[in-house]
Design a protein around this motif. Structure first.
Motif, PDB file in Angstrom:
ATOM      1  N   LEU A  23     -11.343  23.545 -66.085  1.00 22.02           N
ATOM      2  CA  LEU A  23     -12.481  23.334 -65.192  1.00 22.02           C
ATOM      3  C   LEU A  23     -12.227  22.060 -64.402  1.00 22.02           C
ATOM      4  O   LEU A  23     -11.679  21.091 -64.925  1.00 22.02           O
ATOM      5  N   PRO A  24     -12.607  22.042 -63.126  1.00 22.17           N
ATOM      6  CA  PRO A  24     -12.345  20.855 -62.306  1.00 22.17           C
ATOM      7  C   PRO A  24     -13.117  19.633 -62.801  1.00 22.17           C
ATOM      8  O   PRO A  24     -14.277  19.733 -63.190  1.00 22.17           O
ATOM      9  N   LYS A  25     -12.423  18.521 -62.818  1.00 23.51           N
ATOM     10  CA  LYS A  25     -13.029  17.240 -63.192  1.00 23.51           C
ATOM     11  C   LYS A  25     -13.455  16.511 -61.911  1.00 23.51           C
ATOM     12  O   LYS A  25     -13.099  16.933 -60.801  1.00 23.51           O
ATOM     13  N   PRO A  26     -14.210  15.423 -62.020  1.00 21.77           N
ATOM     14  CA  PRO A  26     -14.576  14.663 -60.820  1.00 21.77           C
ATOM     15  C   PRO A  26     -13.357  14.288 -59.974  1.00 21.77           C
ATOM     16  O   PRO A  26     -13.442  14.237 -58.747  1.00 21.77           O
ATOM     17  N   ALA A  27     -12.228  14.054 -60.614  1.00 21.50           N
ATOM     18  CA  ALA A  27     -11.005  13.717 -59.882  1.00 21.50           C
ATOM     19  C   ALA A  27     -10.596  14.837 -58.920  1.00 21.50           C
ATOM     20  O   ALA A  27     -10.098  14.575 -57.827  1.00 21.50           O
ATOM     21  N   PHE A  28     -10.797  16.077 -59.316  1.00 19.45           N
ATOM     22  CA  PHE A  28     -10.472  17.202 -58.434  1.00 19.45           C
ATOM     23  C   PHE A  28     -11.264  17.102 -57.137  1.00 19.45           C
ATOM     24  O   PHE A  28     -10.718  17.254 -56.046  1.00 19.45           O
ATOM     25  N   TYR A  29     -12.553  16.858 -57.273  1.00 22.32           N
ATOM     26  CA  TYR A  29     -13.418  16.824 -56.087  1.00 22.32           C
ATOM     27  C   TYR A  29     -13.097  15.613 -55.203  1.00 22.32           C
ATOM     28  O   TYR A  29     -13.102  15.730 -53.974  1.00 22.32           O
ATOM     29  N   SER A  30     -12.805  14.478 -55.810  1.00 21.24           N
ATOM     30  CA  SER A  30     -12.483  13.319 -54.975  1.00 21.24           C
ATOM     31  C   SER A  30     -11.128  13.504 -54.300  1.00 21.24           C
ATOM     32  O   SER A  30     -10.944  13.103 -53.158  1.00 21.24           O
ATOM     33  N   PHE A  31     -10.188  14.130 -54.992  1.00 16.00           N
ATOM     34  CA  PHE A  31      -8.875  14.441 -54.416  1.00 16.00           C
ATOM     35  C   PHE A  31      -9.028  15.397 -53.239  1.00 16.00           C
ATOM     36  O   PHE A  31      -8.519  15.168 -52.143  1.00 16.00           O
ATOM     37  N   ARG A  32      -9.773  16.468 -53.456  1.00 13.61           N
ATOM     38  CA  ARG A  32     -10.028  17.454 -52.395  1.00 13.61           C
ATOM     39  C   ARG A  32     -10.727  16.817 -51.196  1.00 13.61           C
ATOM     40  O   ARG A  32     -10.313  17.016 -50.048  1.00 13.61           O
ATOM     41  N   ASP A  33     -11.774  16.045 -51.467  1.00 20.68           N
ATOM     42  CA  ASP A  33     -12.529  15.432 -50.376  1.00 20.68           C
ATOM     43  C   ASP A  33     -11.680  14.425 -49.602  1.00 20.68           C
ATOM     44  O   ASP A  33     -11.772  14.353 -48.378  1.00 20.68           O
ATOM     45  N   ALA A  34     -10.845  13.673 -50.295  1.00 20.08           N
ATOM     46  CA  ALA A  34      -9.975  12.709 -49.609  1.00 20.08           C
ATOM     47  C   ALA A  34      -8.957  13.419 -48.734  1.00 20.08           C
ATOM     48  O   ALA A  34      -8.588  12.906 -47.668  1.00 20.08           O
ATOM     49  N   LEU A  35      -8.505  14.574 -49.152  1.00 24.47           N
ATOM     50  CA  LEU A  35      -7.543  15.336 -48.341  1.00 24.47           C
ATOM     51  C   LEU A  35      -8.184  15.973 -47.120  1.00 24.47           C
ATOM     52  O   LEU A  35      -7.531  16.138 -46.093  1.00 24.47           O
ATOM     53  N   THR A  36      -9.443  16.331 -47.224  1.00 26.97           N
ATOM     54  CA  THR A  36     -10.090  17.073 -46.134  1.00 26.97           C
ATOM     55  C   THR A  36     -10.910  16.197 -45.205  1.00 26.97           C
ATOM     56  O   THR A  36     -11.382  16.683 -44.179  1.00 26.97           O
TER      57      THR A  36
END
Length: 82
Positions: A68-81
């Motif tokens: 399951l995605p951790k907060p790091a996944f969302y911050s990584f995704r958001d920083a890329l986009t």
């Protein structure tokens, strides 16, 4: 080896911040024509070599033991986009 620590909300946020920082630096310092990708050691914490090779509690990846995605996944995704 350290098996006494656990993954807390504070550690999760620090990890998310670090992933965002890495992406920010990547976008800031690497010229656009030379950006080919960012490599991660694996997908989920359950598969981390740190746990299996040196028997150390660690949660270094973007997904938890249940993938399951951790907060790091969302911050990584958001920083890329963004």
């Amino acid at each position: 080896n350290n098996t006494s620590i656990s993954f807390s909300a504070i550690l999760a946020q620090q990890q998310a911040d670090k992933y965002a920082f890495i992406v920010h630096q990547y976008r800031l310092l690497i010229p656009a024509l030379q950006r080919f990708g960012i490599t991660s050691w694996n997908l989920g914490d359950k598969d981390s070599w740190i746990r299996t090779y040196i028997i150390h509690n660690d949660w270094p990846l973007l997904f938890d033991d249940d993938y399951l995605p951790k907060p790091a996944f969302y911050s990584f995704r958001d920083a890329l986009t963004n």
